[in-house]
Write an enzyme that holds these catalytic residues in place. Structure first.
Site, PDB file in Angstrom:
ATOM      1  N   HIS A   1       8.892  20.976  60.989  1.00 19.84           N
ATOM      2  CA  HIS A   1       9.797  22.050  60.574  1.00 19.84           C
ATOM      3  C   HIS A   1       9.906  23.145  61.634  1.00 19.84           C
ATOM      4  CE1 HIS A   1      11.173  20.861  56.576  1.00 19.84           C
ATOM      5  NE2 HIS A   1       9.996  20.274  56.450  1.00 19.84           N
TER       6      HIS A   1
ATOM      7  N   GLU B   1      19.208  20.274  52.201  1.00 18.83           N
ATOM      8  CA  GLU B   1      17.979  21.001  52.587  1.00 18.83           C
ATOM      9  C   GLU B   1      17.954  22.442  52.085  1.00 18.83           C
ATOM     10  OE1 GLU B   1      17.104  21.027  56.776  1.00 18.83           O
ATOM     11  OE2 GLU B   1      15.163  21.928  56.427  1.00 18.83           O
TER      12      GLU B   1
ATOM     13  N   HIS C   1      17.064  21.798  47.992  1.00 21.24           N
ATOM     14  CA  HIS C   1      15.702  21.424  48.362  1.00 21.24           C
ATOM     15  C   HIS C   1      14.815  22.647  48.582  1.00 21.24           C
ATOM     16  CE1 HIS C   1      13.026  21.326  51.861  1.00 21.24           C
ATOM     17  NE2 HIS C   1      12.416  20.397  51.169  1.00 21.24           N
TER      18      HIS C   1
HETATM   19 CU1  CUO Z   1       9.527  19.163  54.641  1.00 23.40          CU
HETATM   20 CU2  CUO Z   1      10.416  19.875  51.519  1.00 23.40          CU
HETATM   21  O1  CUO Z   1       9.187  20.082  52.868  1.00 23.40           O
HETATM   22  O2  CUO Z   1      10.839  19.783  53.500  1.00 23.40           O
END
Ligand code: CUO
Length: 691
Positions: free
Chosen positions: A217, A351, A366
């Site tokens: 991320h 996302e 998400h």
């Molecule tokens: Cu990697 Cu939900 O955590 O995106």
């Protein structure tokens, strides 16, 4: 004179200690002027800094900043608060800081250093660490500054809080000459076997697995003021694929532990039976992370401090809009026009990232799911409680609910892949005329053929960089993790055509489902985990391809997960730091092979040699998939994703012809039965520094 790169590295050290004191193993001091003091030390900071200077081995002078950044938003986050990119208020703060750090012109590193010191002094340590890491990764002139291993700088996010009292004691006595004895972290510290979900703790709470997720991320932020930080080649599709592979791996592990595949969380009014008590403390807030009792229910969120005011009904509305886009194959843009839906756009919608064509209509399904899950214990901030592990990218994979949520997210993507808007592969998209695999097998270093062996290893991680206000010198925590004996793939190929290139794609999946029945391909395709993918030249005639398990394009070397990067390991893939910062987001090598069982679990090994003419991408420097980094999950820095096929090919979508894996096999593919056997022994890692 300390080189700027070395100075920048020191900004990761001991994140909760003020900048007044020396940093790093060499006791290096930043010489602060008034500009670099925060309110706490306005009166006596210079004096304290000078006093430390008398003991320091090196002193780094700082260039004065001609203009001080405002950090109007970011300053509002108290130094002792938790930070999460999932919270809109925090994300805006991060956007502001990253923007400042990227706005220093390239190659003016002294200015950049001073600005970073200023930010480090004035901002919340976790917010600073995140923005600083993103900036280092996205500036050209800082590509040689290694991103410090997050488990070493913020160890409290990765291990039992009881470790830290012992670690302080160990640091104090070893400073008096006592031998450095590692602190043992037990394998089962978060629950007992009364909780069936606890069988998966070795996967969910693995340090490498959580580091992978945090790092991914960091490479793929979903928000930034500079669009190019987010707008990387196929990043929405990669969001789908990387998380799909996590779910596939997790489901495989569940079968290995006699549990059914994870149930997606789709009825949002339903109580959540899975509780989770993380037993982590935060060294920033000096508080424990909130647990979740069993059977709690999502609540409407109204937490002005986090910029969150959303209801479960909002989520339902966004979900219906996303489902409509999937059903119609059309995305509505914010300006009223439409576009055909593709997997990359769908990733950005779900996302969501700032690349979403319509955040109003589709929301941030998400991200907000993480927030709903993280705040069930205090949805309105009545108790002044912070979020649970679900809202931190470095801790979220510890919680069983992470997988229930991502199973829901994955199901949305799979529904698109199963819709009429995605057509099945034709034979010509799967075959490779003239290329025939005559055999494929795995050979384990322990001598077995077509058997992979797993076992447990105890490895040490150095906590000292994250142990603020304690004596210098390494302090090791020793934890137990899954591991496997190294192995190699051996593939025999007959090429009746001309010499050419091919992409070798290697997957495995459990051979039987939870009822011990053979899979339908429509289900098994979602269970295949990618083990490796690489490009090789094929000669005309007979070829034998040999590939080591340590060369996997999915993983990063063991040393990159566990070792401080200043100590170079001996893995041949210990490449330059640029590639670590970017490709360090790969899956940890020690988790490449699923656990299997002591009795031995049967898996299908699937090998495919695809037609390179349909695989290749046009990267300017001609780089191919043969790169040694974890390109399958991380892509390549500043380049196109190195495989033109849809991510997960050939299993990313249903087959229109094959009912099972046997039917699917063409001459350029091969299926082999293999067994994964757990040797239930625990061995010391021979590389442990305290052996
Ligand atoms: Cu990697 Cu939900 O955590 O995106």
């Amino acid at each position: 004179m300390v080189d700027v790169v070395d100075s920048l590295k020191l900004l990761f050290d001991r994140p909760n200690e003020p900048m007044l004191s020396p940093k790093g193993d060499d006791n290096t001091l930043f010489q602060l002027t008034e500009q670099f003091l925060n309110e706490d030390y306005m009166n006596n900071g210079i004096e304290i800094n000078n006093r430390y200077g008398e003991m320091a081995n090196k002193v780094i002078p700082l260039k004065e900043l001609s203009q001080l950044p405002q950090f109007n938003l970011a300053r509002r986050l108290p130094a002792d608060a938790e930070f999460s990119t999932f919270l809109p208020a925090h994300q805006e703060m991060a956007d502001e800081v990253i923007d400042e750090l990227l706005s220093v012109p390239e190659n003016q590193l002294q200015d950049f250093l001073s600005l970073c010191v200023y930010a480090r002094v004035n901002l919340n340590p976790q917010l600073f660490n995140y923005c600083y890491s993103v900036a280092l990764m996205h500036r050209k002139d800082t590509k040689n500054v290694p991103i410090q291993n997050f488990a070493e700088t913020f160890p409290s996010k990765f291990m039992d809080s009881q470790v830290f009292a012992q670690a302080r004691e160990s640091a104090a006595v070893s400073a008096q000459g006592a031998p450095r004895v590692p602190i043992i972290i037990p394998r089962d510290y978060t629950a007992t076997d009364l909780d069936v979900e606890h069988r998966l703790a070795y996967f969910r709470e693995d340090i490498g697995v959580n580091l992978h997720h945090w790092h991914w991320h960091l490479v793929y932020p979903f928000s930034a003021r500079q669009r190019q930080v987010v707008d990387k080649d196929r990043r929405g599709e990669l969001f789908f694929y990387m998380h799909q592979q996590i779910i596939a791996r997790y489901n495989g592990e569940r079968l290995n532990n006699a549990l059914a595949r994870v149930k997606k969380f789709s009825n949002w009014d339903e109580p959540i039976p899975e509780g989770y008590f993380p037993k982590l403390d935060s060294l920033t807030t000096s508080r424990g992370w909130p647990p979740r009792q069993a059977n709690m229910v999502w609540q409407n969120l109204n937490r002005p401090i986090d910029g969150l005011n959303i209801t479960v009904a909002d989520m339902q509305r966004w979900r219906r809009n996303v489902e409509e886009a999937i059903a119609t194959g059309i995305a509505q843009r914010a300006d009223g026009t439409t576009q055909a839906l593709d997997i990359d756009t769908l990733g950005n919608i779900i996302e969501s990232s700032i690349l979403s064509p319509n955040p109003q209509l589709y929301g941030a399904l998400h991200n907000n799911g993480h927030s709903f899950a993280a705040y069930m214990h205090d949805p309105t901030h009545r108790y002044l409680e912070s979020f649970s592990v679900m809202a931190d990218e470095a801790t979220t994979m510890r919680d069983p609910f992470f997988y229930r949520w991502h199973a829901f997210v994955d199901d949305l993507f799979q529904r698109f892949k199963e819709s009429t808007h995605v057509r099945s592969y034709t034979r010509s998209e799967l075959e490779n005329p003239g290329v025939q695999i005559t055999s494929a097998r795995v050979e384990s270093s322990t001598g077995g053929q077509n058997t992979l062996n797993t076992f447990w290893t105890q490895s040490d991680v150095d906590l000292s960089r994250g142990l603020d206000f304690s004596n210098r010198g390494p302090v090791y925590a020793r934890f137990t993790h899954l591991n496997h004996r190294p192995f190699q793939y051996v593939i025999d190929v007959n090429n009746t055509g001309n010499a050419r290139r091919t992409t070798v794609r290697i997957f495995i999946a459990p051979k039987f489902d939870e009822r011990n029945l053979p899979w339908a391909l429509s289900d098994q395709r979602k269970m295949f985990i990618e083990m490796d993918k690489f490009v090789i030249p094929l000669n005309a005639g007979q070829n034998t391809i040999v590939r080591q398990s340590t060369q996997s394009s999915v993983t990063i070397p063991f040393e990159q997960t566990f070792r401080n990067l200043s100590q170079q390991g001996n893995d041949p893939r210990q490449t330059d730091l640029t590639s670590f910062n970017y490709c360090g987001c790969g899956w940890p090598q020690h988790m490449l092979v699923p656990k299997g069982t002591e009795a031995g679990t049967q898996y299908d090994l699937f090998v495919m040699l695809s037609n390179y003419d349909l695989d290749s991408v046009n990267n300017p420097d001609g780089s191919t998939l043969s790169c040694v980094e974890a390109s399958s999950f991380c892509g390549l820095k500043d380049k196109l994703y190195p495989d033109r096929r849809s991510m997960g090919y050939p299993f990313d979508r249903p087959s229109s012809t094959a009912a099972n894996i046997q039917d699917f096999i063409l001459p350029n593919m091969f299926r082999q039965d293999i067994t994964i056997r757990l040797q239930n022994v625990t061995e010391q890692n021979p590389k442990n520094p305290t052996n």
